[in-house]
Each structure stands twice: as C-alpha cells, then as structure tokens.
Motif scaffolding. Structure first.
Motif, short mmCIF file in Angstrom:
data_model
loop_
_atom_site.label_atom_id
_atom_site.label_comp_id
_atom_site.label_asym_id
_atom_site.label_seq_id
_atom_site.Cartn_x
_atom_site.Cartn_y
_atom_site.Cartn_z
N HIS A 125 0.84 -1.21 0.00
CA HIS A 125 0.00 0.00 0.00
C HIS A 125 0.87 1.25 0.00
O HIS A 125 1.97 1.24 0.54
CB HIS A 125 -0.90 0.04 1.24
CG HIS A 125 -1.83 -1.12 1.33
ND1 HIS A 125 -3.07 -1.13 0.74
CD2 HIS A 125 -1.68 -2.32 1.91
CE1 HIS A 125 -3.66 -2.29 0.96
NE2 HIS A 125 -2.84 -3.04 1.67
N SER A 126 0.32 2.29 -0.54
CA SER A 126 1.08 3.55 -0.55
C SER A 126 1.02 4.19 0.84
O SER A 126 0.11 3.92 1.64
CB SER A 126 0.48 4.52 -1.57
OG SER A 126 -0.78 4.94 -1.11
N ALA A 127 1.97 5.07 1.08
CA ALA A 127 1.97 5.79 2.35
C ALA A 127 0.72 6.67 2.46
O ALA A 127 0.15 6.84 3.54
CB ALA A 127 3.22 6.65 2.45
N THR A 128 0.26 7.19 1.35
CA THR A 128 -0.96 8.02 1.35
C THR A 128 -2.15 7.18 1.80
O THR A 128 -2.99 7.64 2.60
CB THR A 128 -1.21 8.56 -0.07
OG1 THR A 128 -0.02 9.22 -0.50
CG2 THR A 128 -2.38 9.53 -0.11
N ASP A 129 -2.20 5.97 1.32
CA ASP A 129 -3.28 5.07 1.70
C ASP A 129 -3.22 4.78 3.21
O ASP A 129 -4.23 4.81 3.92
CB ASP A 129 -3.14 3.78 0.88
CG ASP A 129 -4.30 2.84 1.11
OD1 ASP A 129 -5.31 3.30 1.65
OD2 ASP A 129 -4.17 1.65 0.77
N PHE A 130 -2.00 4.53 3.69
CA PHE A 130 -1.83 4.26 5.12
C PHE A 130 -2.35 5.43 5.96
O PHE A 130 -3.11 5.26 6.91
CB PHE A 130 -0.35 4.00 5.44
CG PHE A 130 -0.05 3.88 6.90
CD1 PHE A 130 -0.48 2.77 7.63
CD2 PHE A 130 0.64 4.88 7.58
CE1 PHE A 130 -0.21 2.67 9.00
CE2 PHE A 130 0.91 4.78 8.95
CZ PHE A 130 0.48 3.67 9.66
N ILE A 131 -1.94 6.63 5.56
CA ILE A 131 -2.34 7.81 6.34
C ILE A 131 -3.86 8.03 6.28
O ILE A 131 -4.48 8.41 7.26
CB ILE A 131 -1.55 9.05 5.87
CG1 ILE A 131 -0.08 8.89 6.27
CG2 ILE A 131 -2.12 10.34 6.46
CD1 ILE A 131 0.87 9.93 5.73
N ALA A 132 -4.44 7.72 5.13
CA ALA A 132 -5.90 7.85 5.02
C ALA A 132 -6.58 6.90 6.01
O ALA A 132 -7.55 7.26 6.69
CB ALA A 132 -6.34 7.56 3.59
N ARG A 133 -6.05 5.68 6.13
CA ARG A 133 -6.65 4.74 7.10
C ARG A 133 -6.47 5.22 8.54
O ARG A 133 -7.30 4.93 9.40
CB ARG A 133 -5.98 3.37 6.99
CG ARG A 133 -6.35 2.65 5.74
CD ARG A 133 -6.01 1.22 5.89
NE ARG A 133 -5.84 0.63 4.57
CZ ARG A 133 -5.69 -0.65 4.37
NH1 ARG A 133 -5.65 -1.48 5.38
NH2 ARG A 133 -5.57 -1.11 3.15
N CYS A 134 -5.36 5.91 8.77
CA CYS A 134 -5.09 6.38 10.14
C CYS A 134 -6.13 7.38 10.62
O CYS A 134 -6.21 7.66 11.82
CB CYS A 134 -3.71 7.02 10.22
SG CYS A 134 -2.36 5.86 10.11
N ALA A 135 -6.92 7.95 9.72
CA ALA A 135 -7.96 8.89 10.14
C ALA A 135 -8.93 8.22 11.11
O ALA A 135 -9.59 8.88 11.91
CB ALA A 135 -8.70 9.45 8.94
N GLY A 136 -9.01 6.87 11.05
CA GLY A 136 -9.83 6.14 12.03
C GLY A 136 -9.20 6.20 13.42
O GLY A 136 -9.80 5.73 14.38
N LEU A 137 -8.01 6.70 13.52
CA LEU A 137 -7.22 6.89 14.75
C LEU A 137 -6.74 5.58 15.37
O LEU A 137 -5.59 5.44 15.74
CB LEU A 137 -7.95 7.72 15.79
CG LEU A 137 -8.30 9.15 15.38
CD1 LEU A 137 -9.00 9.88 16.53
CD2 LEU A 137 -7.07 9.94 14.95
#
Ligand code: HDE
Length: 703
Positions: free
Chosen positions: A668-680
C-alpha cells in the motif's frame, strides 16, 4: 517616554530582557564584576556581610515561588483571538458578538485539577479550559472545563470534593489521581456525583491533547440584549480537529515517557504555525424551555442534550502565540467567573454563585496584592479608570488630586455611565424568594438518569473503557466497603455497568442498589454528541507518526512516507538507535528526532516500522523496541511496516496476530496508510485482545 530628569534617565522602567543586555547588573543597575564567587575574607575565610550582590541574588531566588493554585495548579496557556461569525445583537450586547469578523484577543489556560504544579499531564482528571476575552467592554472570563457537568450541586461541598480527590493529608500521596480510598469514599456517599463519575471514568479524562478536546462553560448563563431581554445560554467549545483521547495504559506510560506531553503538544503546534482552533457553540433557550425540560437548568450535574437544544456555532477561537514567559503569563493569569461584560450575566446555579465568591479570594492569596489586575496578562486592553488606589506593588498610579467621587474638580475624573455600564439582569421570578433556609431543591434530586444516558450513548469500545476505569480505580481502594458501596451506587446507572465492574473487582456478587432520591429514568435517548468516537476527525491532520528507522533504511520508502505525511499535514518523528541518526540505503544521512528508548510508541498516533532487514536481530534484542511494537499493537494503533521490518512482530510476541490495523507499505502507498489512520485506532483489535486475555475460571479440583 516620560520627560528626562536630571540624571538623564527616563521615568519608565528600564528592565531589559536578560538575553539582550550586554552587562550583568544587580536589580539596582550596578554592573557586576564577578558572578562566580562570593566576597570573602582571605582565601578560605567567612563570607562578608557587605556582599550586596550575593545577598540580593539569593534573596530574590528564595522568593521566586508563589503559592500554586489550590486546584488547577498544573496548566499551560497561550494567546490568540476569538473571531465572531455573525452579529448576535438579537441575544446580547456583549461586544465580542457585535460584528461579523470582529476579532477579540484572548488568553487561554488549560489545566488538570487535582495534581500539583509539577504533576503529569496525563493524569485521569478533568481538564480546565479557561478563556480570558480582552473585549472593548472589559475582560470576560469563561472559566470552563472539558466536561460539561460537575461533581457537586452546591459550592459549599467544593472543599470536600477537592480534599477527597487530592493527596491524602496524612501521607501526602497519591499525587494527581483519584484512584484512592478518600476519593471513592466521598463520591460513593454523594449520589449527585454519579453523572460526573461517568465522564471522568470515560476517556474524556485522558485527552490526547488540549487540541483534541471540547470545552464547556458548564453552568447555565444568560445573554442579555440591548433591550434588557434575557436568553439562557450554555457555552461549548468544539475542537476543529475532532475529539481524540489516549487509552489508559498509554496514559500511564506517557506519564513516564513525557510528563509534559500536553504542554509540549500545544507549544509544538503553535510554534510550527499549526494553530489550534475551536468553534464556540451556544445552546440558547428561554424560560419556557427551562420550565418544560426534564431537569433543572440550574443544576450543574446535568447537561441539556444537543438533540433537545442544538448547538449554534457562532465563532472560532484560534491560538496563535505561545507565551514569552511561562511565569508572567500562564502562572500569573487570574481568572474570575465574576468577570463578565454587559450582555452576559449569571444565573442562580448554586455552584456558579459559589464560584463567583471564590475566585477573587484565591487570586489575592496567590498573587499577593489586590493589584494583580495590573499585571499585563490580567490587565484589560480597554481603558480602566476608577478611584481605587495604592496597595502592594501598585503600578498604575494616576497623577492629580482627585481620588474620590463625587468631587467638584475640573477635570473631575471618571464618572459612571448608566447607558453603557453593566446592569445586572433584574431576574425576578417568584420561585426565588421565600424564607432563608439551607436546602437542596427537589428539582435537583434525580442523580442517575443522565448518568445512564451518558453510558448508553457510548460505543461498545467506550463502554468497556468506562468499566475498566472503574475497576482500575476501585482496585486501588484498600477498603472493600468502599468498593462495594460504589458498585451499589452504580446499580442505579445499570447492571450492564455495575455487573462487569463487580466482576472485575472480584466481588462475590452484586450488592443491593443504594436507595435513590428519585427513581432513575432508564430510557433517556442516546445522544451521539456524548461519544468521543462518534465525534472523531475527518482526517489524520495534526497527528504524529513515529517512524522506526535504522542504518540502511529504504531511502525511497522513507521519502514517500515523509512526503505523504506533509501533504496530509501530519507530523513525523524519526526514531533511531542513536540520536545522531542513520545512513539510508542511498548513503544519505537522516538525523533522528528520538533515540529508541526515549521515543516509545505511546508518544505517537500511529507508527511505521522501516528498519532494514540486517538490523532487525539487534533491534529485536532490545526491550525498548519490543515495547515499541507491542504497545502500538496493544493500544490499537495503525502500524505501517515493510517486509524487511516484519521480524520485529515475532520478537514483540505478535507472531500471527496481524489484523486490519497492520498495513504493509510494500503493498500500500503511504498516502493510503495515512488515510486509514484517520480512524485513529483499529478498535476491533480491543475485543480480540480481551478475548485472548480472559483468564478461564479454574474448576474445582484443578490446580
Ligand atoms: Fe474552579 N476554581 N471552582 N471550577 N476552576 C479555581 O481559582 C471553585 C469549578 C475552573 O487556569 C480556583 O484561579 C469553586 C467548575 C478552572 O487559572 C478557585 C468551585 C469549573 C480553573 C476555584 C469550582 C471550574 C479553576 C483555583 C465550586 C468548570 C483554573 C485557582 C463551586 C466550569 C483557572 C483559581 C486557571 C480554578 C474555585 C468549580 C473551572 C479556588 C469554589 C464547576 C478552569 O477559585
């Protein structure tokens, strides 16, 4: 500058910032020749009494401390402004709400309540959220908390609740925690604290930072317009970045790793230009609503659900400037609930009335002079004119002869103004008069219904945290009778709370419920506004990722993560075996922000493991690395990793435990990872950990 006198010096104070002065002087301005050695007779003789430099320096040092606040001693402040969206003249003549776009300067101080000045930021506690508005009509202080209700209904019980919460008087501990007998003894005997207990056992009491918490004025206040019409109001602060808290095990560890976690976060955000913001919300209602509302609007142990009176967002608070000097500003700022401006007024909430009496007293004790109002952080930014004079450290001393009123001098000095001046709202409802008595109104008698409403408004995850917090705190009580009495009280909130708490405490069974002054209403509707998880952020902006790196770290991957983070307004810190940093796979040097044992994963909102394959055996041998990974897992954080770093999972005891919170950065891209992190956090992990952690009951005959 005042006119020069014969020495050629101006009349103004000429203290210069130490960093800008070229020569060290005494307070009297005498240049100092030697600041390393006291004056003494002979090489090994006694100190000389005439050493005025030594005497003055030590004297001043000995007097550096002022009494800390009796409550809210630990705090942190910042400057900013409140920007009003639309004129609210229909409701109030208070200046900050008079024009669209008007900016009123503010100073905000956040705090914990129970701990001493040097205690940890991550104590389980209410947070103070006090705002001083320097309006053109004078200072307005909105001295609120991050929880909308309070422990007690009458201010006369305040010393008791605070004594019970703070360290016990004989032993002087525990510090900054309610997990001890005195606190639970008191609250279990005070049914009115039930609602507040739900909030402080929830994750509201362990916010991730000040930037991610709400604020509340708590009491019902009044807005009063130019025609003298009053509207009731409850004040809310809504953080722009959404709500976020830490989990309890994380809080315990942050307290060790960085006791200044919250103040550092605020300082870092503001100095980086990432200015924290909140919107001011108003719940506005009239007498008719107050009369038909199920609870008394003067009772500070009750909220008005947002579903019943919506929160109208009327402006934004922006904190854009850190203090120049902690003592001068954060320590000396003096809030007073009585500081209101025309257009804002009190109600008869008995807690508010008591507070109005208390704050002036406490400031005099702490700051030592009635002239604390002249300190720059406390002084209004509008003209101040009256005939008060003298006192310790008087700095504002008007010239001239007139110091009383009425007088016949010309000019006569300031005069009252019945038109623009503050006039108290002539609140004349019939139920406010009668014989003098000490009583608690019948309308304050329902202590449990809203406590239940709070509980049912939480997600499963949050309910579990509340149960765990009760179990943790009560397990620190030595007296079994106190634990049992508390569980008996919780039965009035519901056995879905009292049952698991009793089980967690190992009580033999459920005690009989405490008698309730009024039968609780069990089916008040859930309110989404009460849940933290239902009010999280839309993105991961403003959060921090910890990236574990070693020599040989994949340069392209590291660059990709950093770029994606920057685009998403997410901060990163690099954690490496040495603070000097690492050389990446391209031979470039990357300095580190933290050495591994100083940068545990509890300090980050998500982690990424980018260690090079050859380094993993050595990393795996380090307890701090194993904790880094294991804690990120236990605290349900999102974990990004490369295949090279994946042996660290096995080392941390997580072999075979991957779940949706693990994100391969090979796939996965880092952008994708960070987007998932929005779930905290990846909360489903909490249930699976709990399932594995349940200790089976031993059956008879087993050893
Ligand atoms: Fe306070 N409270 N309080 N309090 N309070 C103080 O004033 C008091 C209460 C709150 O950052 C003291 O300057 C009484 C509720 C904040 O400097 C003191 C009662 C709420 C701060 C005092 C309450 C608050 C204080 C101690 C019961 C939320 C820190 C130092 C009637 C709405 C302000 C000081 C800062 C500080 C008295 C209850 C908020 C002793 C008697 C309810 C945020 O005056």
């Amino acid at each position: 500058m005042a006119s020069s006198n014969e020495t050629g010096l101006g009349g103004e104070t000429h203290q210069v910032a130490a960093g800008n002065a070229s020569r060290l002087t005494t307070q009297q301005g005498i240049v100092i020749s030697d600041d390393q050695n006291t004056l003494r007779s002979g090489e090994r003789g006694p100190a000389a009494l005439e050493d005025f430099h030594f005497r003055e320096k030590i004297f001043h040092f000995d007097h550096e401390r002022i009494p800390e606040r009796v409550v809210h001693a630990r705090g942190y402040g910042a400057h900013g402004y409140f920007e009003n969206y639309e004129p609210l003249t229909e409701f109030t003549r208070a200046d900050p709400f008079s024009e669209a776009g008007l900016r009123t300067p503010v100073f905000v101080r956040f705090s914990t309540v129970a701990g001493n000045k040097g205690s940890t930021d991550l104590a389980r506690d209410v947070r103070g959220f006090a705002t001083k508005f320097y309006t053109r009509q004078g200072n307005w202080d909105l001295v609120g908390n991050n929880i909308p209700v309070f422990f007690i209904q009458d201010a006369i019980k305040f010393p008791d609740v605070i004594h019970a919460a703070k360290q016990e008087p004989d032993r002087g501990f525990p510090q900054a925690q309610t997990a001890h007998d005195n606190f639970w003894d008191f609250v279990s005997l005070m049914p009115e604290s039930a609602h507040m207990l739900m909030w402080i056992m929830s994750d509201r009491a362990i916010p991730r930072s000040f930037r991610f918490m709400e604020g509340f004025g708590v009491h019902t206040f009044r807005l009063v317009n130019a025609d003298g019409k009053s509207t009731f109001v409850k004040f809310h602060w809504k953080p722009k970045l959404g709500l976020q808290s830490v989990v309890w095990n994380e809080a315990l560890k942050i307290s060790g790793a960085d006791p200044d976690f919250h103040r550092r976060d605020l300082w870092d955000a503001i100095t980086a230009g990432d200015f924290p913001e909140w919107e001011l919300g108003l719940q506005l209602f009239d007498d008719d609503f107050a009369d038909r509302f199920a609870f008394d609007v003067l009772d500070p142990t009750k909220i008005i659900p947002e579903e019943e009176v919506p929160v109208r967002r009327v402006g934004r608070l922006v904190l854009d400037r850190v203090v120049d000097n902690f003592f001068a500003e954060t320590e000396q700022v003096a809030f007073c609930t009585q500081n209101v401006v025309p257009g804002i007024d009190f109600t008869n909430d008995p807690l508010l009335q008591g507070r109005n009496f208390s704050y002036l007293d406490t400031q005099l004790k702490r700051l030592g002079s009635p002239n604390f109002t002249q300190l720059p952080v406390n002084a209004p930014k509008c003209p101040v004119a009256n005939f008060q004079q003298d006192g310790h450290m008087a700095m504002a001393n008007p010239p001239g002869r007139v110091n009383y009123e009425p007088n016949s001098w010309d000019p006569p000095g300031p005069r009252e103004d019945p038109v623009t001046g503050f006039r108290s709202y002539p609140d004349g409802r019939g139920d406010q008069s009668g014989p003098k008595r000490r009583l608690r109104p019948e309308s304050f008698a329902d202590h449990y219904s809203q406590a239940r409403q709070f509980f049912v408004s939480q997600s499963e995850t949050e309910r579990q945290h509340i149960i765990d917090a009760f179990v943790f705190e009560l397990s620190k009580c030595d007296r079994e009778t106190i634990r049992t009495r508390m569980v008996a009280g919780l039965r009035n909130v519901g056995d879905d709370l009292a049952g698991p708490v009793a089980e967690g405490l190992g009580l033999p069974g459920l005690p009989d419920p405490l008698p309730a002054a009024r039968e609780p209403v069990r089916d008040l509707p859930a309110s989404a506004a009460l849940s933290i998880l239902a009010n999280g952020p839309d993105s991961f902006a403003g959060r921090k990722i910890g990236i574990l790196i070693t020599d040989g770290v994949d340069a392209a991957k590291l660059e990709e993560v950093k770029t994606a983070a920057e685009q998403a307004e997410v901060n990163v810190e690099l954690i490496a075996p040495a603070i000097g940093g690492v050389d990446d796979s391209e031979g470039n040097h990357a300095p580190a922000d933290q050495k591994i044992d100083g940068g545990p994963s509890v300090l980050f909102d998500a982690v990424i493991l980018l260690a090079a394959r050859h380094a993993t055996p050595a990393l795996a041998a380090q307890p701090a690395v194993r904790d880094f990974v294991a804690d990120a897992y236990a605290h349900c954080k999102f974990i990004g990793y490369t295949g090279d770093a994946s042996p660290l999972f096995e080392a941390a005891g997580l072999g075979g435990l991957t779940d949706g919170g693990f994100v391969s950065l090979d796939e996965h891209s880092a952008t994708d990872f960070i987007a998932r992190c929005a779930g905290l956090r990846f909360w489903p992990r909490q249930a699976s950990i709990a399932q594995r952690a349940a200790v089976p009951k031993a059956s008879a005959g087993q050893d």
